[in-house]
Design a protein around this motif. Structure first.
Motif, PDB file in Angstrom:
ATOM      1  N   UNK A 199      54.940  18.489  -3.249  1.00  0.00           N
ATOM      2  CA  UNK A 199      53.508  18.686  -3.023  1.00  0.00           C
ATOM      3  C   UNK A 199      52.799  18.808  -4.366  1.00  0.00           C
ATOM      4  N   UNK A 200      51.708  18.060  -4.527  1.00  0.00           N
ATOM      5  CA  UNK A 200      50.878  18.112  -5.726  1.00  0.00           C
ATOM      6  C   UNK A 200      49.553  18.752  -5.354  1.00  0.00           C
ATOM      7  N   UNK A 201      49.211  19.821  -6.063  1.00  0.00           N
ATOM      8  CA  UNK A 201      47.981  20.570  -5.790  1.00  0.00           C
ATOM      9  C   UNK A 201      46.924  20.218  -6.825  1.00  0.00           C
ATOM     10  N   UNK A 242      46.253   0.538   1.444  1.00  0.00           N
ATOM     11  CA  UNK A 242      46.048  -0.765   0.798  1.00  0.00           C
ATOM     12  C   UNK A 242      46.271  -0.697  -0.713  1.00  0.00           C
ATOM     13  N   UNK A 243      45.920   0.429  -1.333  1.00  0.00           N
ATOM     14  CA  UNK A 243      46.032   0.538  -2.796  1.00  0.00           C
ATOM     15  C   UNK A 243      47.407   1.016  -3.252  1.00  0.00           C
ATOM     16  N   UNK A 244      47.997   1.988  -2.541  1.00  0.00           N
ATOM     17  CA  UNK A 244      49.232   2.618  -3.013  1.00  0.00           C
ATOM     18  C   UNK A 244      50.404   2.462  -2.051  1.00  0.00           C
ATOM     19  N   UNK A 245      50.231   1.877  -0.889  1.00  0.00           N
ATOM     20  CA  UNK A 245      51.329   1.680   0.039  1.00  0.00           C
ATOM     21  C   UNK A 245      51.773   2.978   0.703  1.00  0.00           C
ATOM     22  N   UNK A 246      50.854   3.639   1.377  1.00  0.00           N
ATOM     23  CA  UNK A 246      51.169   4.930   2.009  1.00  0.00           C
ATOM     24  C   UNK A 246      52.206   4.761   3.117  1.00  0.00           C
ATOM     25  N   UNK A 247      52.022   3.808   3.999  1.00  0.00           N
ATOM     26  CA  UNK A 247      52.945   3.622   5.120  1.00  0.00           C
ATOM     27  C   UNK A 247      54.324   3.183   4.641  1.00  0.00           C
ATOM     28  N   UNK A 248      54.358   2.325   3.628  1.00  0.00           N
ATOM     29  CA  UNK A 248      55.655   1.868   3.117  1.00  0.00           C
ATOM     30  C   UNK A 248      56.438   3.018   2.478  1.00  0.00           C
ATOM     31  N   UNK A 298      57.478  11.983  -0.752  1.00  0.00           N
ATOM     32  CA  UNK A 298      58.927  12.103  -0.853  1.00  0.00           C
ATOM     33  C   UNK A 298      59.411  12.196  -2.288  1.00  0.00           C
ATOM     34  N   UNK A 299      58.598  11.831  -3.270  1.00  0.00           N
ATOM     35  CA  UNK A 299      58.973  11.987  -4.676  1.00  0.00           C
ATOM     36  C   UNK A 299      57.766  12.498  -5.446  1.00  0.00           C
ATOM     37  N   UNK A 300      57.968  13.200  -6.540  1.00  0.00           N
ATOM     38  CA  UNK A 300      56.838  13.837  -7.239  1.00  0.00           C
ATOM     39  C   UNK A 300      55.852  12.841  -7.842  1.00  0.00           C
ATOM     40  N   UNK A 301      56.324  11.721  -8.375  1.00  0.00           N
ATOM     41  CA  UNK A 301      55.412  10.758  -8.997  1.00  0.00           C
ATOM     42  C   UNK A 301      54.456  10.163  -7.972  1.00  0.00           C
ATOM     43  N   UNK A 302      54.984   9.818  -6.833  1.00  0.00           N
ATOM     44  CA  UNK A 302      54.120   9.261  -5.786  1.00  0.00           C
ATOM     45  C   UNK A 302      53.124  10.296  -5.283  1.00  0.00           C
ATOM     46  N   UNK A 303      53.541  11.534  -5.195  1.00  0.00           N
ATOM     47  CA  UNK A 303      52.623  12.588  -4.765  1.00  0.00           C
ATOM     48  C   UNK A 303      51.461  12.732  -5.735  1.00  0.00           C
ATOM     49  N   UNK A 304      51.748  12.723  -7.047  1.00  0.00           N
ATOM     50  CA  UNK A 304      50.676  12.832  -8.050  1.00  0.00           C
ATOM     51  C   UNK A 304      49.766  11.608  -8.014  1.00  0.00           C
ATOM     52  N   UNK A 305      50.347  10.426  -7.813  1.00  0.00           N
ATOM     53  CA  UNK A 305      49.533   9.213  -7.769  1.00  0.00           C
ATOM     54  C   UNK A 305      48.617   9.205  -6.547  1.00  0.00           C
TER      55      UNK A 305
END
Length: 553
Positions: A223-225, A276-282, A330-337
């Motif tokens: 989780x990124x706050x 569309x921008x970051x691939x949330x569903x994927x 599921x991973x910290x980098x994606x959460x921050x992005x």
């Protein structure tokens, strides 16, 4: 307070037994009470035939003479009639034969019995009201009729207490008690085992399954706050009214925009843009995510939005005006992005909201200013057209000139009329002068009429001066109104420009999103304890409901 019993008087034959049981003449009982008590005095024939009882013979003997000093002391105690009657009844219950109520008190006290003790009175009442359960012996005479409630049976008419034929030893009683105790213990063990089984099945086993999932199966989530606030531009000057002065700079001034941005970030539009921008569903459809948290590859938009609502948590604090956002992945980098991308969407939404509001205000003010300016120009053109059409530059000056000419002509007319009167005053006036003066007067009157007609009557080339003056005055008044409206429109345009500048909103990031280095979810211990309390509460509610339904049925 006691109610004294009342009864009719009956003629009762007094024999030796009645005389022996009669109270002493020195007693303080009332005559009416003595008559009521005489009703319960046993008759000579007591129902036992010729049988003799030693106790009855002993009770029938006269009592010993009580000491006078003890009776006097008891009399000085101030006992009530009811207490004395109760004492006599207790004495009769104890097998005493008092000669009076006071003697009954004395004899009871001599035996160590308090006649006014509450336990003695209750025992007396319970004995009077106890039903007759004694078995009637064969060949025995019929029992005497029961006295009225509240009256004790005389010792001479009490029934003999026959012994029971059943034999119940102490060993039998102990065996029965032990049997009952073993039965109770057996039922308690059975109920305890059933309760333990139900608790295991409905509480402990589901809690164990939930704990196993949280500790072993659940995929770690990061989780990124982040925190950001929407601020308004600093107002210049004291404009904006009372509300603007009070609310400027406070969280309430931008609360509506903050709530709007919060709603947008939790909307389906934001989810679609993020997908569309970051691939949330994927990202949430990856195979390493556990089946409970995984999003199917062919999941519907509604399922994806539910996952988005669970992964993006936004809260707004109205007291401070801060928007707090937590993005789970599921991973910290994606959460921050994901968090940075959502903040960018919020900035665009704030700019769009304020730009539209400022554009609407400026557009309305500019349109009003242009309309006022065009109407003022049309009024000026109307005045010029009237001047060119009528050939009059200023209707006031033209009217003044005509009035001056009329005044001059009237002055000449007056002078000529005076001269004519002088000519006519001669005895032989000169006809030529008189005729010339009259012709001049007629010409002056004609000129005056023409000048007056010029003011009010229209000619073929142009209208009258009154008409020309009225049209020009209306056009000039319209021009003045248009000039005032143009000035107001200019002021409104300037105010709208200042207000639009004050309504500019900025999104300031207070806490920037930083990728975590440890998983935030699941919180295994807390979630397991929570699951235990939930299952226990559900089991308790169901148990209480079923117990109540069983009792009702």
């Amino acid at each position: 307070m006691s109610t004294k019993p009342k009864a009719r008087k009956f003629r009762i034959k007094r024999d030796g037994t009645a005389a022996a049981l009669a109270p002493d003449p020195n007693t303080t009982a009332e005559p009416q009470d003595q008559e009521v008590e005489s009703l319960f005095t046993p008759p000579t024939d007591d129902g036992f035939g010729a049988q003799t009882f030693p106790s009855r013979e002993r009770k029938a003997q006269p009592s010993e003479k009580a000491p006078a000093d003890e009776l006097e002391a008891i009399k000085r105690e101030g006992l009530t009639g009811r207490q004395l009657r109760m004492a006599r009844r207790v004495a009769q219950r104890q097998g005493l034969t008092p000669s009076s109520d006071f003697d009954a008190v004395r004899q009871l006290r001599a035996k160590g019995i308090d006649p006014f003790k509450r336990a003695n009175m209750l025992e007396l009442v319970l004995t009077d009201t106890q039903p007759d359960t004694t078995a009637k012996a064969p060949g025995a005479a019929a029992p005497a009729p029961a006295p009225a409630p509240g009256r004790a049976l005389s010792p001479a008419v009490q029934k003999p207490q026959l012994p029971s034929t059943e034999i119940n030893t102490a060993s039998d009683q102990a065996m029965e008690v032990m049997k009952i105790q073993r039965d109770i213990a057996k039922r308690r063990r059975k109920r305890a085992m059933l309760l333990a089984a139900r608790l295991f099945v409905f509480v402990l086993l589901p809690t164990f399954v939930a704990g196993y999932y949280f500790y072993k199966v659940a995929t770690p989530m990061y989780a990124t706050n982040s925190e950001f606030v929407i601020q308004a531009a600093d107002s210049q000057g004291g404009g904006g009214g009372l509300g603007g002065g009070l609310l400027s700079g406070s969280p309430l001034s931008s609360s509506q925009d903050s709530i709007t941005v919060q709603g947008y970030l939790q909307s389906r539009d934001a989810m679609l843009r993020l997908d569309a921008d970051e691939g949330f569903r994927a990202h949430f459809s990856q195979d390493h995510i556990d089946p409970i948290q995984r999003l199917d590859a062919d999941a519907t938009q509604e399922a994806a939005y539910k996952k988005f609502a669970n992964s993006v948590k936004i809260g707004y604090d109205p007291t401070e005006g801060i928007i707090k956002m937590e993005v789970i992945a599921a991973d910290p980098a994606t959460s921050a992005q994901f968090s940075k991308q959502l903040i960018q969407y919020a900035e665009e939404q704030v700019d769009q909201l304020t730009a539209r509001k400022r554009g609407d205000q400026m557009e309305g003010a500019d349109q009003s200013r242009k309309e006022a300016e065009q109407k003022m120009i049309d009024a000026q053109v109307r005045i010029v057209e009237l001047q060119e059409k009528l050939g009059v530059l200023s209707p006031e000056s033209e009217v003044e000139a005509v009035f001056g000419q009329i005044t001059q002509l009237e002055s000449e007319l007056l002078t000529e009329r005076i001269s004519l009167q002088q000519f006519l005053a001669n005895q032989r006036p000169n006809e030529a002068k008189v005729s010339a003066s009259e012709n001049k007067i007629a010409e002056l009157e004609k000129l005056i009429d023409e000048k007056r007609a010029q003011l009010t009557e229209s000619n073929s080339n142009s209208g009258s001066l009154a008409r020309i003056s009225g049209e020009l005055l209306v056009a000039e008044a319209d021009l003045e109104v248009r000039q005032g409206l143009l000035a107001q429109a200019e002021a409104a345009f300037e105010a709208a420009s200042l207000e639009a500048n004050r309504q500019v909103r900025y999104l300031s990031v207070a806490v920037s999103p930083v990728a975590p280095d440890e998983p935030t979810y699941p919180r295994s211990f807390e979630n397991t304890i929570l699951a235990f309390f939930i299952f226990a509460g559900v089991y308790l509610m169901v148990s209480l409901t079923s117990s109540i339904l069983r009792e009702q049925v």
